[in-house]
Scaffold this motif. Structure first.
Motif, PDB file in Angstrom:
ATOM      1  N   VAL A  46       0.832  -1.198   0.000  1.00 26.27           N
ATOM      2  CA  VAL A  46       0.000   0.000   0.000  1.00 26.27           C
ATOM      3  C   VAL A  46       0.870   1.252   0.000  1.00 26.27           C
ATOM      4  CG1 VAL A  46      -1.680   1.344   1.326  1.00 26.27           C
ATOM      5  CG2 VAL A  46      -1.963  -1.138   1.100  1.00 26.27           C
ATOM      6  N   ALA A  47       1.896   1.263   0.850  1.00 27.68           N
ATOM      7  CA  ALA A  47       2.766   2.443   0.950  1.00 27.68           C
ATOM      8  C   ALA A  47       3.497   2.723  -0.352  1.00 27.68           C
ATOM      9  CB  ALA A  47       3.770   2.244   2.081  1.00 27.68           C
ATOM     10  N   THR A  48       3.850   1.678  -1.095  1.00 28.83           N
ATOM     11  CA  THR A  48       4.624   1.838  -2.326  1.00 28.83           C
ATOM     12  C   THR A  48       3.749   2.077  -3.547  1.00 28.83           C
ATOM     13  OG1 THR A  48       6.323   0.360  -1.416  1.00 28.83           O
ATOM     14  CG2 THR A  48       6.412   0.786  -3.780  1.00 28.83           C
ATOM     15  N   LEU A  49       2.627   1.375  -3.640  1.00 30.27           N
ATOM     16  CA  LEU A  49       1.831   1.385  -4.866  1.00 30.27           C
ATOM     17  C   LEU A  49       0.645   2.345  -4.853  1.00 30.27           C
ATOM     18  CD1 LEU A  49       1.649  -2.456  -5.631  1.00 30.27           C
ATOM     19  CD2 LEU A  49       3.372  -0.795  -6.348  1.00 30.27           C
ATOM     20  N   ILE A  50       0.197   2.724  -3.669  1.00 32.11           N
ATOM     21  CA  ILE A  50      -1.029   3.530  -3.568  1.00 32.11           C
ATOM     22  C   ILE A  50      -0.690   4.964  -3.144  1.00 32.11           C
ATOM     23  CG2 ILE A  50      -3.319   3.704  -2.565  1.00 32.11           C
ATOM     24  CD1 ILE A  50      -2.833   1.186  -4.287  1.00 32.11           C
ATOM     25  N   THR A  51      -1.017   5.919  -3.984  1.00 33.46           N
ATOM     26  CA  THR A  51      -0.810   7.326  -3.653  1.00 33.46           C
ATOM     27  C   THR A  51      -2.100   7.907  -3.069  1.00 33.46           C
ATOM     28  OG1 THR A  51      -1.388   8.000  -5.906  1.00 33.46           O
ATOM     29  CG2 THR A  51       0.939   7.628  -5.443  1.00 33.46           C
ATOM     30  N   GLU A  52      -1.948   8.993  -2.340  1.00 33.98           N
ATOM     31  CA  GLU A  52      -3.090   9.671  -1.719  1.00 33.98           C
ATOM     32  C   GLU A  52      -3.928   8.703  -0.868  1.00 33.98           C
ATOM     33  OE1 GLU A  52      -5.368  12.168  -4.440  1.00 33.98           O
ATOM     34  OE2 GLU A  52      -3.678  12.158  -5.852  1.00 33.98           O
ATOM     35  N   PHE A  53      -3.266   7.776  -0.222  1.00 35.00           N
ATOM     36  CA  PHE A  53      -4.007   6.762   0.549  1.00 35.00           C
ATOM     37  C   PHE A  53      -4.647   7.390   1.784  1.00 35.00           C
ATOM     38  CE2 PHE A  53      -4.087   3.369   3.861  1.00 35.00           C
ATOM     39  CZ  PHE A  53      -5.056   2.586   3.258  1.00 35.00           C
ATOM     40  N   THR A  54      -5.938   7.143   1.932  1.00 36.04           N
ATOM     41  CA  THR A  54      -6.689   7.613   3.095  1.00 36.04           C
ATOM     42  C   THR A  54      -7.294   6.402   3.793  1.00 36.04           C
ATOM     43  OG1 THR A  54      -7.264   9.683   1.969  1.00 36.04           O
ATOM     44  CG2 THR A  54      -8.587   9.071   3.897  1.00 36.04           C
ATOM     45  N   PRO A  55      -6.775   6.011   4.959  1.00 38.15           N
ATOM     46  CA  PRO A  55      -7.302   4.821   5.640  1.00 38.15           C
ATOM     47  C   PRO A  55      -8.719   5.035   6.151  1.00 38.15           C
ATOM     48  CG  PRO A  55      -5.684   5.950   7.030  1.00 38.15           C
ATOM     49  CD  PRO A  55      -5.646   6.622   5.694  1.00 38.15           C
ATOM     50  N   LEU A  56      -9.522   3.981   6.099  1.00 37.37           N
ATOM     51  CA  LEU A  56     -10.882   3.987   6.627  1.00 37.37           C
ATOM     52  C   LEU A  56     -10.975   2.891   7.685  1.00 37.37           C
ATOM     53  CD1 LEU A  56     -12.849   4.334   3.267  1.00 37.37           C
ATOM     54  CD2 LEU A  56     -12.285   6.153   4.888  1.00 37.37           C
ATOM     55  N   ALA A  57     -11.634   3.197   8.798  1.00 37.30           N
ATOM     56  CA  ALA A  57     -11.628   2.268   9.926  1.00 37.30           C
ATOM     57  C   ALA A  57     -13.032   1.932  10.399  1.00 37.30           C
ATOM     58  CB  ALA A  57     -10.822   2.870  11.086  1.00 37.30           C
ATOM     59  N   GLY A  58     -13.141   0.796  11.073  1.00 41.83           N
ATOM     60  CA  GLY A  58     -14.365   0.428  11.757  1.00 41.83           C
ATOM     61  C   GLY A  58     -15.389  -0.317  10.924  1.00 41.83           C
ATOM     62  N   ASP A  59     -16.179  -1.154  11.621  1.00 40.91           N
ATOM     63  CA  ASP A  59     -17.232  -1.917  10.939  1.00 40.91           C
ATOM     64  C   ASP A  59     -18.613  -1.314  11.181  1.00 40.91           C
ATOM     65  OD1 ASP A  59     -17.624  -2.530  13.605  1.00 40.91           O
ATOM     66  OD2 ASP A  59     -17.896  -4.686  13.278  1.00 40.91           O
ATOM     67  N   ARG A  60     -18.680  -0.175  11.906  1.00 40.50           N
ATOM     68  CA  ARG A  60     -19.925   0.524  12.224  1.00 40.50           C
ATOM     69  C   ARG A  60     -20.869  -0.338  13.068  1.00 40.50           C
ATOM     70  NH1 ARG A  60     -16.706   3.503  10.453  1.00 40.50           N
ATOM     71  NH2 ARG A  60     -17.014   5.204   8.977  1.00 40.50           N
ATOM     72  N   ALA A  61     -20.286  -1.325  13.761  1.00 39.75           N
ATOM     73  CA  ALA A  61     -21.118  -2.186  14.600  1.00 39.75           C
ATOM     74  C   ALA A  61     -20.452  -2.507  15.938  1.00 39.75           C
ATOM     75  CB  ALA A  61     -21.453  -3.483  13.876  1.00 39.75           C
ATOM     76  N   PHE A  62     -19.134  -2.781  15.889  1.00 36.99           N
ATOM     77  CA  PHE A  62     -18.477  -3.214  17.130  1.00 36.99           C
ATOM     78  C   PHE A  62     -17.149  -2.494  17.373  1.00 36.99           C
ATOM     79  CE2 PHE A  62     -15.721  -6.071  19.591  1.00 36.99           C
ATOM     80  CZ  PHE A  62     -16.507  -6.273  20.718  1.00 36.99           C
ATOM     81  N   ALA A  63     -16.219  -2.601  16.410  1.00 36.58           N
ATOM     82  CA  ALA A  63     -14.892  -2.018  16.633  1.00 36.58           C
ATOM     83  C   ALA A  63     -14.118  -1.981  15.325  1.00 36.58           C
ATOM     84  CB  ALA A  63     -14.124  -2.848  17.667  1.00 36.58           C
ATOM     85  N   ARG A  88     -16.266  -7.511   8.609  1.00 39.25           N
ATOM     86  CA  ARG A  88     -17.390  -6.588   8.413  1.00 39.25           C
ATOM     87  C   ARG A  88     -16.894  -5.233   7.907  1.00 39.25           C
ATOM     88  NH1 ARG A  88     -19.686  -9.386  13.574  1.00 39.25           N
ATOM     89  NH2 ARG A  88     -21.041 -10.915  12.578  1.00 39.25           N
ATOM     90  N   LYS A  89     -15.707  -4.839   8.337  1.00 36.27           N
ATOM     91  CA  LYS A  89     -15.114  -3.622   7.781  1.00 36.27           C
ATOM     92  C   LYS A  89     -14.831  -3.819   6.299  1.00 36.27           C
ATOM     93  CE  LYS A  89     -10.790  -2.589   8.916  1.00 36.27           C
ATOM     94  NZ  LYS A  89      -9.655  -2.012   9.677  1.00 36.27           N
ATOM     95  N   ALA A  90     -14.262  -4.970   5.949  1.00 33.11           N
ATOM     96  CA  ALA A  90     -13.964  -5.257   4.546  1.00 33.11           C
ATOM     97  C   ALA A  90     -15.240  -5.228   3.706  1.00 33.11           C
ATOM     98  CB  ALA A  90     -13.283  -6.624   4.429  1.00 33.11           C
ATOM     99  N   ARG A  91     -16.295  -5.839   4.232  1.00 33.21           N
ATOM    100  CA  ARG A  91     -17.574  -5.840   3.510  1.00 33.21           C
ATOM    101  C   ARG A  91     -18.071  -4.416   3.308  1.00 33.21           C
ATOM    102  NH1 ARG A  91     -23.307  -7.900   6.069  1.00 33.21           N
ATOM    103  NH2 ARG A  91     -24.618  -7.431   4.280  1.00 33.21           N
ATOM    104  N   ARG A  92     -17.990  -3.613   4.356  1.00 36.63           N
ATOM    105  CA  ARG A  92     -18.450  -2.222   4.273  1.00 36.63           C
ATOM    106  C   ARG A  92     -17.695  -1.462   3.192  1.00 36.63           C
ATOM    107  NH1 ARG A  92     -17.155   2.793   6.429  1.00 36.63           N
ATOM    108  NH2 ARG A  92     -15.370   2.063   7.646  1.00 36.63           N
ATOM    109  N   LEU A  93     -16.378  -1.650   3.125  1.00 39.23           N
ATOM    110  CA  LEU A  93     -15.569  -0.913   2.153  1.00 39.23           C
ATOM    111  C   LEU A  93     -15.794  -1.417   0.727  1.00 39.23           C
ATOM    112  CD1 LEU A  93     -12.182  -0.334   4.032  1.00 39.23           C
ATOM    113  CD2 LEU A  93     -14.296   0.993   4.064  1.00 39.23           C
ATOM    114  N   ILE A  94     -16.023  -2.711   0.573  1.00 32.93           N
ATOM    115  CA  ILE A  94     -16.329  -3.255  -0.755  1.00 32.93           C
ATOM    116  C   ILE A  94     -17.659  -2.695  -1.257  1.00 32.93           C
ATOM    117  CG2 ILE A  94     -16.916  -5.371  -2.016  1.00 32.93           C
ATOM    118  CD1 ILE A  94     -14.893  -6.812  -0.073  1.00 32.93           C
ATOM    119  N   GLU A  95     -18.646  -2.652  -0.380  1.00 31.04           N
ATOM    120  CA  GLU A  95     -19.950  -2.096  -0.774  1.00 31.04           C
ATOM    121  C   GLU A  95     -19.838  -0.597  -1.059  1.00 31.04           C
ATOM    122  OE1 GLU A  95     -22.407  -3.291   2.490  1.00 31.04           O
ATOM    123  OE2 GLU A  95     -22.814  -5.285   1.632  1.00 31.04           O
ATOM    124  N   LEU A  96     -19.004   0.098  -0.300  1.00 27.47           N
ATOM    125  CA  LEU A  96     -18.768   1.519  -0.549  1.00 27.47           C
ATOM    126  C   LEU A  96     -18.131   1.721  -1.921  1.00 27.47           C
ATOM    127  CD1 LEU A  96     -18.839   4.410   0.727  1.00 27.47           C
ATOM    128  CD2 LEU A  96     -16.510   3.950   1.539  1.00 27.47           C
TER     129      LEU A  96
END
Length: 318
Positions: free
Chosen positions: A75-92, A137-145
């Motif tokens: 990610v650090a090498t290949l992805i520019t302007e990376f903005t991390p997204l966190a949380g599953d909006r349910a638990f943690a 659940r975080k992964a699912r949320r980001l895929i749907e986003l």
């Protein structure tokens, strides 16, 4: 300090001699450049010989090498302007799965990866790459986003499997993995998954159900770890080597069985010896896989992806 695997002992001895000679060749020391060059050539020959005939168990050791590039390195090498997204909006938020928005070679993308960590502190933080339900659940949320905003998804898989703890099971581990796979199969955007180290069980499949599944030459991908398989079938962990052989977990095996789409060659001696070259090779492979997918209609994309996975196991390739 470089880490050497058990089968690399002859190489370790040669490189130790080279280091010793280099110290002797410091200013005011003896000029032994020719001897260093001779030993360096011998190391290259030894590496070629050793890595040309790795057994499945040895490949598993290479895939787990502590110096192997992790998802965060890609990610650090290949992805520019990376903005991390966190949380599953349910638990943690689960640090075992990293994700966010960025650009890959100028193309806006959603990025996901299972992260093992590079030292003791980061490995504990990321739970050694073993995700709990909230990670999936975080992964699912980001895929749907990504689907809602028309962003291709890139995933980097490196996990021995989902976390097997009681609390993870209590919070619905199996359901979380199944829902993430469902989100991958239903996403109206291209998904390119890359197995960069270990691809273990459903924990890996959750992020690897893509249109194109790429795999590094010395990575492994299987329904269970060799040790887990050995403990179940042989009733002893010492049978892990035999289990690795039986599982057909190498990139070559999986390509032959049509379970992955492309094997990415690694630098001589594995990705851990020359991470920059390995990461560049992955970037080239991702670009090659992603470009034609971007031109496909979303409905066609989903249909092809579903058929791809439904076809697995219907018949064994020749």
């Amino acid at each position: 300090m470089r880490h050497f695997l058990d089968f690399e002992k002859p190489i370790a001895e040669l490189e130790s001699k080279i280091d010793e000679l280099r110290r002797m060749a410091e200013p005011g020391g003896i000029n032994i450049a020719e001897e260093i060059a001779r030993l360096s050539e011998k190391v290259d020959r030894q590496l070629r010989t050793t890595y040309a005939k790795l057994s499945p168990w040895q490949k598993a050791q290479v895939a787990r090498h502590p110096d192997r590039p992790k998802a965060s390195d890609y990610v650090a090498t290949l992805i520019t302007e990376f903005t991390p997204l966190a949380g599953d909006r349910a638990f943690a938020d689960d640090a075992a799965v990293i994700g966010g928005l960025g650009r890959f070679q100028g193309q806006a993308v959603m990025v996901l990866g299972t992260e093992k960590g590079n030292d003791t502190e980061s490995r504990v933080k990321h739970n050694f790459g073993m995700s709990r339900p909230e990670g999936y659940r975080k992964a699912r949320r980001l895929i749907e986003l990504a689907g809602r905003f028309g962003l291709p998804v890139l995933t980097f898989v490196d996990t021995s499997g989902a976390y097997p703890g009681i609390e993870a099971e209590a919070r619905g581990q199996a359901e979380a993995i199944a829902r993430t796979i469902e989100a991958c199969l239903a996403a109206p955007v291209p998904i390119v998954a890359t197995i960069i180290g270990e691809g273990g069980s459903g924990g890996a499949i959750a992020l690897a159900s893509g249109d194109a599944v790429l795999m590094l030459e010395h990575a492994i991908y299987s329904v269970i770890s060799p040790e887990g398989c050995a403990s179940i079938l042989w009733r002893e962990a010492s049978a892990a080597e035999a289990a690795a052989e039986a599982l057909k977990l190498t990139a070559d095996d999986l390509k032959r069985l049509a379970l992955i789409d492309q094997v990415i060659a690694e630098p001589l001696g594995g990705a851990h010896r020359q991470p920059d070259i390995a990461i560049a090779a992955v970037a080239e492979a991702i670009a090659g896989a992603l470009t034609p997918l971007l031109a496909l209609d979303p409905a066609l994309l989903c249909g092809r992806r579903a058929e791809k996975f439904l076809a697995m196991g219907r018949e064994t390739p020749g």
